[in-house]
Design a protein around this motif. Structure first.
Motif, PDB file in Angstrom:
ATOM      1  N   SER A 183       0.720  -1.161  -0.160  1.00 23.70           N
ATOM      2  CA  SER A 183       0.279  -0.048   0.187  1.00 23.70           C
ATOM      3  C   SER A 183       1.317   1.043  -0.242  1.00 23.70           C
ATOM      4  CB  SER A 183      -1.290  -0.272   1.029  1.00 23.70           C
ATOM      5  OG  SER A 183       0.109  -0.355   2.268  1.00 23.70           O
ATOM      6  N   SER A 184       2.327   0.890   0.498  1.00 23.09           N
ATOM      7  CA  SER A 184       3.290   2.327   0.024  1.00 23.09           C
ATOM      8  C   SER A 184       3.420   2.285  -1.151  1.00 23.09           C
ATOM      9  CB  SER A 184       4.042   2.094   1.453  1.00 23.09           C
ATOM     10  OG  SER A 184       4.770   1.339   1.675  1.00 23.09           O
ATOM     11  N   LEU A 185       3.335   1.565  -2.289  1.00 24.50           N
ATOM     12  CA  LEU A 185       4.106   2.275  -3.210  1.00 24.50           C
ATOM     13  C   LEU A 185       3.127   3.318  -4.127  1.00 24.50           C
ATOM     14  CD1 LEU A 185       6.067   0.364  -5.234  1.00 24.50           C
ATOM     15  CD2 LEU A 185       3.783  -0.967  -6.042  1.00 24.50           C
ATOM     16  N   THR A 186       4.401   3.702  -3.981  1.00 21.32           N
ATOM     17  CA  THR A 186       4.163   4.682  -5.244  1.00 21.32           C
ATOM     18  C   THR A 186       4.553   5.334  -5.937  1.00 21.32           C
ATOM     19  OG1 THR A 186       5.303   6.159  -3.987  1.00 21.32           O
ATOM     20  CG2 THR A 186       3.887   6.603  -3.236  1.00 21.32           C
ATOM     21  N   ILE A 187       3.958   5.831  -7.236  1.00 22.66           N
ATOM     22  CA  ILE A 187       4.124   5.707  -9.321  1.00 22.66           C
ATOM     23  C   ILE A 187       5.969   6.943  -8.636  1.00 22.66           C
ATOM     24  CG2 ILE A 187       4.433   6.796 -10.951  1.00 22.66           C
ATOM     25  CD1 ILE A 187       2.781   4.833  -9.751  1.00 22.66           C
ATOM     26  N   ASP A 225      -8.129  -6.266  -9.420  1.00 26.93           N
ATOM     27  CA  ASP A 225      -8.379  -7.902  -9.246  1.00 26.93           C
ATOM     28  C   ASP A 225      -7.787  -8.601  -8.802  1.00 26.93           C
ATOM     29  OD1 ASP A 225      -9.024  -6.881 -12.936  1.00 26.93           O
ATOM     30  OD2 ASP A 225      -7.053  -7.178 -12.979  1.00 26.93           O
ATOM     31  N   HIS A 226      -6.710  -8.387  -8.205  1.00 24.03           N
ATOM     32  CA  HIS A 226      -7.220  -8.739  -6.894  1.00 24.03           C
ATOM     33  C   HIS A 226      -7.984  -9.115  -6.386  1.00 24.03           C
ATOM     34  CE1 HIS A 226      -4.528 -10.135  -2.990  1.00 24.03           C
ATOM     35  NE2 HIS A 226      -3.475 -10.849  -3.842  1.00 24.03           N
ATOM     36  N   ALA A 227      -8.205  -7.857  -5.470  1.00 28.03           N
ATOM     37  CA  ALA A 227      -9.193  -8.106  -4.869  1.00 28.03           C
ATOM     38  C   ALA A 227     -10.626  -8.655  -4.890  1.00 28.03           C
ATOM     39  CB  ALA A 227      -9.952  -6.539  -4.453  1.00 28.03           C
ATOM     40  N   GLN A 228     -10.354  -8.795  -5.973  1.00 25.47           N
ATOM     41  CA  GLN A 228     -11.631  -9.639  -6.985  1.00 25.47           C
ATOM     42  C   GLN A 228     -12.006 -11.380  -6.699  1.00 25.47           C
ATOM     43  OE1 GLN A 228     -13.045  -8.406 -11.590  1.00 25.47           O
ATOM     44  NE2 GLN A 228     -15.032  -9.525 -11.287  1.00 25.47           N
ATOM     45  N   LYS A 229     -10.529 -11.105  -7.423  1.00 22.16           N
ATOM     46  CA  LYS A 229     -10.353 -13.281  -7.366  1.00 22.16           C
ATOM     47  C   LYS A 229     -10.214 -13.391  -5.133  1.00 22.16           C
ATOM     48  CE  LYS A 229      -6.974 -12.740 -10.826  1.00 22.16           C
ATOM     49  NZ  LYS A 229      -5.561 -12.379 -10.955  1.00 22.16           N
ATOM     50  N   ALA A 285     -10.026  -7.141   1.820  1.00 25.78           N
ATOM     51  CA  ALA A 285      -9.757  -7.878   0.117  1.00 25.78           C
ATOM     52  C   ALA A 285      -9.040  -6.272   0.070  1.00 25.78           C
ATOM     53  CB  ALA A 285     -10.560  -7.559  -0.847  1.00 25.78           C
ATOM     54  N   ALA A 286      -9.450  -4.961   0.051  1.00 27.50           N
ATOM     55  CA  ALA A 286      -9.115  -3.824  -0.391  1.00 27.50           C
ATOM     56  C   ALA A 286      -7.807  -3.668   0.262  1.00 27.50           C
ATOM     57  CB  ALA A 286      -9.517  -2.717   0.606  1.00 27.50           C
ATOM     58  N   TRP A 287      -7.498  -3.919   2.020  1.00 27.43           N
ATOM     59  CA  TRP A 287      -6.127  -3.646   2.446  1.00 27.43           C
ATOM     60  C   TRP A 287      -5.238  -4.938   1.655  1.00 27.43           C
ATOM     61  CZ3 TRP A 287      -3.899  -0.080   4.799  1.00 27.43           C
ATOM     62  CH2 TRP A 287      -2.906  -0.906   6.581  1.00 27.43           C
ATOM     63  N   GLU A 288      -5.689  -5.817   1.588  1.00 32.05           N
ATOM     64  CA  GLU A 288      -4.589  -6.897   1.177  1.00 32.05           C
ATOM     65  C   GLU A 288      -4.338  -6.834  -0.493  1.00 32.05           C
ATOM     66  OE1 GLU A 288      -5.127 -11.558   2.776  1.00 32.05           O
ATOM     67  OE2 GLU A 288      -5.826  -9.925   4.422  1.00 32.05           O
ATOM     68  N   SER A 289      -5.466  -6.164  -0.830  1.00 28.40           N
ATOM     69  CA  SER A 289      -5.248  -4.956  -2.391  1.00 28.40           C
ATOM     70  C   SER A 289      -4.172  -4.539  -2.698  1.00 28.40           C
ATOM     71  CB  SER A 289      -6.090  -5.527  -3.516  1.00 28.40           C
ATOM     72  OG  SER A 289      -6.860  -7.018  -3.039  1.00 28.40           O
ATOM     73  N   GLY A 290      -3.545  -3.906  -1.427  1.00 25.46           N
ATOM     74  CA  GLY A 290      -2.973  -2.789  -1.336  1.00 25.46           C
ATOM     75  C   GLY A 290      -3.356  -1.417  -1.731  1.00 25.46           C
ATOM     76  N   PHE A 291      -4.790  -1.284  -1.485  1.00 27.28           N
ATOM     77  CA  PHE A 291      -5.746  -0.302  -0.905  1.00 27.28           C
ATOM     78  C   PHE A 291      -5.493   0.052   0.707  1.00 27.28           C
ATOM     79  CE2 PHE A 291      -7.257  -1.468  -4.564  1.00 27.28           C
ATOM     80  CZ  PHE A 291      -7.655   0.144  -5.699  1.00 27.28           C
ATOM     81  N   SER A 292      -4.799   1.596   0.758  1.00 29.06           N
ATOM     82  CA  SER A 292      -5.231   2.079   2.502  1.00 29.06           C
ATOM     83  C   SER A 292      -5.903   2.260   2.954  1.00 29.06           C
ATOM     84  CB  SER A 292      -3.984   2.804   2.159  1.00 29.06           C
ATOM     85  OG  SER A 292      -2.681   2.470   2.357  1.00 29.06           O
ATOM     86  N   TYR A 293      -7.512   2.675   2.244  1.00 31.66           N
ATOM     87  CA  TYR A 293      -8.698   2.959   2.947  1.00 31.66           C
ATOM     88  C   TYR A 293      -9.327   2.527   1.868  1.00 31.66           C
ATOM     89  CZ  TYR A 293      -5.472   6.376   4.372  1.00 31.66           C
ATOM     90  OH  TYR A 293      -4.255   7.149   5.106  1.00 31.66           O
ATOM     91  N   TYR A 294     -10.595   2.313   2.363  1.00 31.82           N
ATOM     92  CA  TYR A 294     -11.968   1.276   2.148  1.00 31.82           C
ATOM     93  C   TYR A 294     -13.251   2.390   1.023  1.00 31.82           C
ATOM     94  CZ  TYR A 294     -16.697  -0.571   0.963  1.00 31.82           C
ATOM     95  OH  TYR A 294     -17.195  -1.036   0.354  1.00 31.82           O
ATOM     96  N   ARG A 295     -12.383   3.589   1.671  1.00 31.13           N
ATOM     97  CA  ARG A 295     -13.706   3.823   0.744  1.00 31.13           C
ATOM     98  C   ARG A 295     -12.318   4.900  -0.595  1.00 31.13           C
ATOM     99  NH1 ARG A 295     -16.208   9.234   4.665  1.00 31.13           N
ATOM    100  NH2 ARG A 295     -16.923   8.031   5.611  1.00 31.13           N
ATOM    101  N   TYR A 296     -11.347   5.684  -0.471  1.00 31.44           N
ATOM    102  CA  TYR A 296     -10.962   4.522  -1.598  1.00 31.44           C
ATOM    103  C   TYR A 296     -10.646   3.895  -3.287  1.00 31.44           C
ATOM    104  CZ  TYR A 296      -7.065   5.913  -5.255  1.00 31.44           C
ATOM    105  OH  TYR A 296      -5.549   6.090  -6.414  1.00 31.44           O
ATOM    106  N   PHE A 297     -11.247   2.959  -1.540  1.00 29.47           N
ATOM    107  CA  PHE A 297     -10.721   1.360  -3.254  1.00 29.47           C
ATOM    108  C   PHE A 297     -12.203   1.210  -3.684  1.00 29.47           C
ATOM    109  CE2 PHE A 297     -12.581  -2.826  -2.882  1.00 29.47           C
ATOM    110  CZ  PHE A 297     -12.094  -4.040  -3.786  1.00 29.47           C
ATOM    111  N   SER A 298     -13.307   1.642  -2.922  1.00 26.90           N
ATOM    112  CA  SER A 298     -14.409   1.708  -3.102  1.00 26.90           C
ATOM    113  C   SER A 298     -15.055   2.484  -4.623  1.00 26.90           C
ATOM    114  CB  SER A 298     -15.845   2.275  -1.725  1.00 26.90           C
ATOM    115  OG  SER A 298     -16.844   2.061  -2.773  1.00 26.90           O
ATOM    116  N   ARG A 299     -14.107   3.941  -3.940  1.00 26.20           N
ATOM    117  CA  ARG A 299     -14.691   5.076  -4.920  1.00 26.20           C
ATOM    118  C   ARG A 299     -13.418   4.462  -6.388  1.00 26.20           C
ATOM    119  NH1 ARG A 299     -11.879  10.265  -3.656  1.00 26.20           N
ATOM    120  NH2 ARG A 299     -10.027   9.176  -3.177  1.00 26.20           N
ATOM    121  N   VAL A 300     -12.482   4.271  -6.357  1.00 23.23           N
ATOM    122  CA  VAL A 300     -11.700   3.344  -7.907  1.00 23.23           C
ATOM    123  C   VAL A 300     -12.120   2.115  -8.578  1.00 23.23           C
ATOM    124  CG1 VAL A 300      -9.750   2.299  -8.385  1.00 23.23           C
ATOM    125  CG2 VAL A 300      -9.535   4.975  -6.794  1.00 23.23           C
ATOM    126  N   THR A 301     -13.031   1.231  -7.603  1.00 23.91           N
ATOM    127  CA  THR A 301     -13.737   0.638  -8.205  1.00 23.91           C
ATOM    128  C   THR A 301     -15.007   0.610  -8.706  1.00 23.91           C
ATOM    129  OG1 THR A 301     -13.392  -1.036  -6.466  1.00 23.91           O
ATOM    130  CG2 THR A 301     -14.988  -2.314  -7.363  1.00 23.91           C
TER     131      THR A 301
END
Length: 139
Positions: free
Chosen positions: A53-57, A93-97, A109-125
């Motif tokens: 989750s701390s990986l940045t571009i 894709d990882h969260a969906q699997k 699933a969001a946390w283990e897929s690399g998303f730090s925040y559930y709300r961000y995961f929800s918005r991106v999804t």
């Protein structure tokens, strides 16, 4: 008359010019090979570490030795998307699997897929898949 004497007067200048053109061409080939290697390295970093989750571009660019603007340009040419979207696609894709193959909470699933925040995961999804994260379980 010798072969050298039969050559035109500007032979040395023309030969030097052709030689410099060859050198310039070879240097562009080398730089594009380095760029391709850097681009491939950036892709491999993203594929290998997307769950971090701390990986940045910016970190990926630094480790792959490529500028962020050039990485964006190469991603758009190769995949038609930005590097951050590519990273988010890997994560979704990882969260969906995870959601499909095992019963775990959407938050986990969001946390283990690399998303730090559930709300961000929800918005991106919602933006990338057009559905809520809980709907990923059935897709």
């Amino acid at each position: 008359m010798s072969v050298y004497g039969a050559k035109r007067q500007n032979y040395k200048i023309e030969a030097a010019s052709v030689f410099l053109q060859i050198i310039a061409y070879l240097s562009t080939l080398k730089s594009s090979m380095v760029t391709n290697t850097s681009f491939e390295k950036a892709i491999n970093i993203l594929k290998d570490e997307y769950t971090n989750s701390s990986l940045t571009i910016a970190e990926v660019c630094q480790r792959a030795n490529i500028s962020s603007s050039y990485l964006r340009k190469l991603f758009n040419e190769e995949f038609g998307m930005s590097p951050i979207r590519y990273l988010n696609e890997l994560r979704i894709d990882h969260a969906q699997k995870m959601l499909y193959t095992s019963y775990c909470t959407v938050e986990k699933a969001a946390w283990e897929s690399g998303f730090s925040y559930y709300r961000y995961f929800s918005r991106v999804t919602k933006k990338l898949r057009g559905c809520t994260p809980s709907m990923l379980r059935s897709k």
